[in-house]
Design a protein around this motif. Structure first.
Motif, PDB file in Angstrom:
ATOM      1  N   PRO A 148      36.161  36.579  42.442  1.00 21.24           N
ATOM      2  CA  PRO A 148      37.140  35.426  41.820  1.00 21.24           C
ATOM      3  C   PRO A 148      37.019  34.953  40.770  1.00 21.24           C
ATOM      4  O   PRO A 148      35.909  35.082  40.034  1.00 21.24           O
ATOM      5  N   LEU A 149      38.078  34.515  39.968  1.00 24.38           N
ATOM      6  CA  LEU A 149      38.097  33.892  38.721  1.00 24.38           C
ATOM      7  C   LEU A 149      37.460  34.991  37.531  1.00 24.38           C
ATOM      8  O   LEU A 149      37.869  35.828  37.484  1.00 24.38           O
ATOM      9  N   ASN A 150      36.639  34.528  36.626  1.00 24.35           N
ATOM     10  CA  ASN A 150      36.270  34.996  35.606  1.00 24.35           C
ATOM     11  C   ASN A 150      35.582  36.520  35.850  1.00 24.35           C
ATOM     12  O   ASN A 150      35.348  37.147  34.908  1.00 24.35           O
ATOM     13  N   LYS A 151      34.962  36.583  36.861  1.00 22.85           N
ATOM     14  CA  LYS A 151      34.315  37.596  37.433  1.00 22.85           C
ATOM     15  C   LYS A 151      35.343  38.870  37.936  1.00 22.85           C
ATOM     16  O   LYS A 151      34.657  39.846  38.439  1.00 22.85           O
ATOM     17  N   GLY A 152      36.419  38.809  37.886  1.00 19.22           N
ATOM     18  CA  GLY A 152      37.445  39.621  38.396  1.00 19.22           C
ATOM     19  C   GLY A 152      38.697  40.025  37.438  1.00 19.22           C
ATOM     20  O   GLY A 152      39.693  40.143  38.139  1.00 19.22           O
ATOM     21  N   ILE A 153      38.435  39.759  36.108  1.00 18.10           N
ATOM     22  CA  ILE A 153      39.397  40.086  35.138  1.00 18.10           C
ATOM     23  C   ILE A 153      39.792  41.468  34.913  1.00 18.10           C
ATOM     24  O   ILE A 153      38.583  42.085  34.695  1.00 18.10           O
ATOM     25  N   HIS A 154      40.841  42.140  35.408  1.00 13.07           N
ATOM     26  CA  HIS A 154      41.161  43.666  35.073  1.00 13.07           C
ATOM     27  C   HIS A 154      42.726  43.772  35.126  1.00 13.07           C
ATOM     28  O   HIS A 154      43.402  43.184  34.948  1.00 13.07           O
ATOM     29  N   LYS A 155      42.875  44.947  34.826  1.00 11.87           N
ATOM     30  CA  LYS A 155      44.045  45.558  34.575  1.00 11.87           C
ATOM     31  C   LYS A 155      44.243  47.035  35.398  1.00 11.87           C
ATOM     32  O   LYS A 155      43.221  47.830  35.034  1.00 11.87           O
ATOM     33  N   MET A 156      45.000  47.378  36.076  1.00  6.26           N
ATOM     34  CA  MET A 156      45.289  48.685  37.045  1.00  6.26           C
ATOM     35  C   MET A 156      46.348  49.248  36.245  1.00  6.26           C
ATOM     36  O   MET A 156      47.460  48.730  35.597  1.00  6.26           O
ATOM     37  N   GLU A 157      46.339  50.641  36.046  1.00  6.43           N
ATOM     38  CA  GLU A 157      47.220  51.501  35.411  1.00  6.43           C
ATOM     39  C   GLU A 157      47.443  52.845  36.129  1.00  6.43           C
ATOM     40  O   GLU A 157      46.431  53.453  36.555  1.00  6.43           O
ATOM     41  N   ASN A 158      48.801  53.194  36.496  1.00  3.37           N
ATOM     42  CA  ASN A 158      49.264  54.662  36.774  1.00  3.37           C
ATOM     43  C   ASN A 158      49.284  55.107  35.476  1.00  3.37           C
ATOM     44  O   ASN A 158      50.552  55.302  34.800  1.00  3.37           O
ATOM     45  N   PHE A 159      48.392  55.749  34.806  1.00  9.88           N
ATOM     46  CA  PHE A 159      48.684  56.644  33.778  1.00  9.88           C
ATOM     47  C   PHE A 159      49.489  58.240  33.993  1.00  9.88           C
ATOM     48  O   PHE A 159      49.574  58.820  32.759  1.00  9.88           O
TER      49      PHE A 159
END
Ligand SMILES: [Fe+2]
Length: 245
Positions: A148-159
């Motif tokens: 949760p919160l700051n421990k899970g900042i991310h971005k997913m990408e289908n490149f």
């Protein structure tokens, strides 16, 4: 025996949660189960049939922040939900956080994930500094997780040039109502609401920049209303903007 379909995955996840594991064990064992689920494709035909032909299923879908999201399962005790994301070629999401733990499995095609560390203390409204902490490619059958919160900042990408699918499981939200979107270039962070609460949030925000005779009165009324806490929090921010503005 390894998980072969969504029903078995749900059953095993219920059993895992009912043992009340520590978060680290929950994630480790949950990732094994998710890895098993996303290593098989046979069960996905039923999902596609439901999306296309099951009216009850399509009407049960709630519009969310992410338009490519499909809810596959919500546990009755609200302890977890399973979502599917269908990604077009070269589609990505925006850097975001989560209100809960989550496990993400890559299904059918590789997907990328970048994780970020928050560097500021979060005290300045709308301001955030991020640093990229990892960048990985998940092959089909591989998993990642968020906290949760700051421990899970991310971005997913289908490149890739082909479509991709991820299967995600999330626990109960410890922060309800919105997710945060980050822009490292602008050093900014903003709360993003699903359509069902967006109108209220926008109304409250516009009140914070309209110094009309009724602005403060309406914002005060928000604070004593039965609107959700996160809308009241928006109200507090708007009130302080009005007073400083
Ligand atoms: Fe995410």
């Amino acid at each position: 025996m390894a998980v072969r379909n969504l029903e078995q995955f749900c059953g095993k996840f219920h059993a895992l949660l009912s043992a009340g594991p520590e978060i680290s064990r929950l994630i480790a064992e949950g990732r094994i189960l998710m890895g098993e689920l996303v290593s098989r494709t046979e069960w996905f035909g039923d999902v596609l049939r439901k999306i296309l032909f099951d009216r009850e299923f399509s009407e049960s879908q709630r519009p969310g922040i992410w338009p490519n999201e499909i809810t596959l399962y919500r546990s009755l005790d609200r302890s977890f939900m399973i979502l599917c994301y269908i990604w077009g070629p070269h589609e990505s999401d925006v850097i975001h956080d989560h209100g809960s733990w989550g496990i993400i499995g890559s299904f059918m095609r590789p997907v990328g994930e970048r994780k970020y560390r928050r560097m500021d203390d979060g005290r300045k409204e709308g301001y955030a500094e991020l640093e990229e902490s990892s960048s990985i490619i998940l092959q089909p059958g591989e998993t990642t997780h968020v906290l949760p919160l700051n421990k899970g900042i991310h971005k997913m990408e289908n490149f890739g040039d082909d479509m991709a699918v991820t299967i995600n499981i999330y626990g109960p939200n410890i922060r309800k109502g919105y997710v945060q979107f980050f822009s490292p270039e602008r050093k900014s962070v903003s709360r993003i609401y699903p359509p069902r609460y967006l109108k209220e949030a926008l109304a409250v925000r516009i009140l914070g920049v309209m110094s009309a005779p009724w602005s403060e009165e309406i914002l005060q009324r928000v604070q004593t209303s039965d609107l959700p806490d996160y809308i009241k929090k928006e109200g507090e921010i708007s009130l302080s903007k009005l007073k400083s503005g």
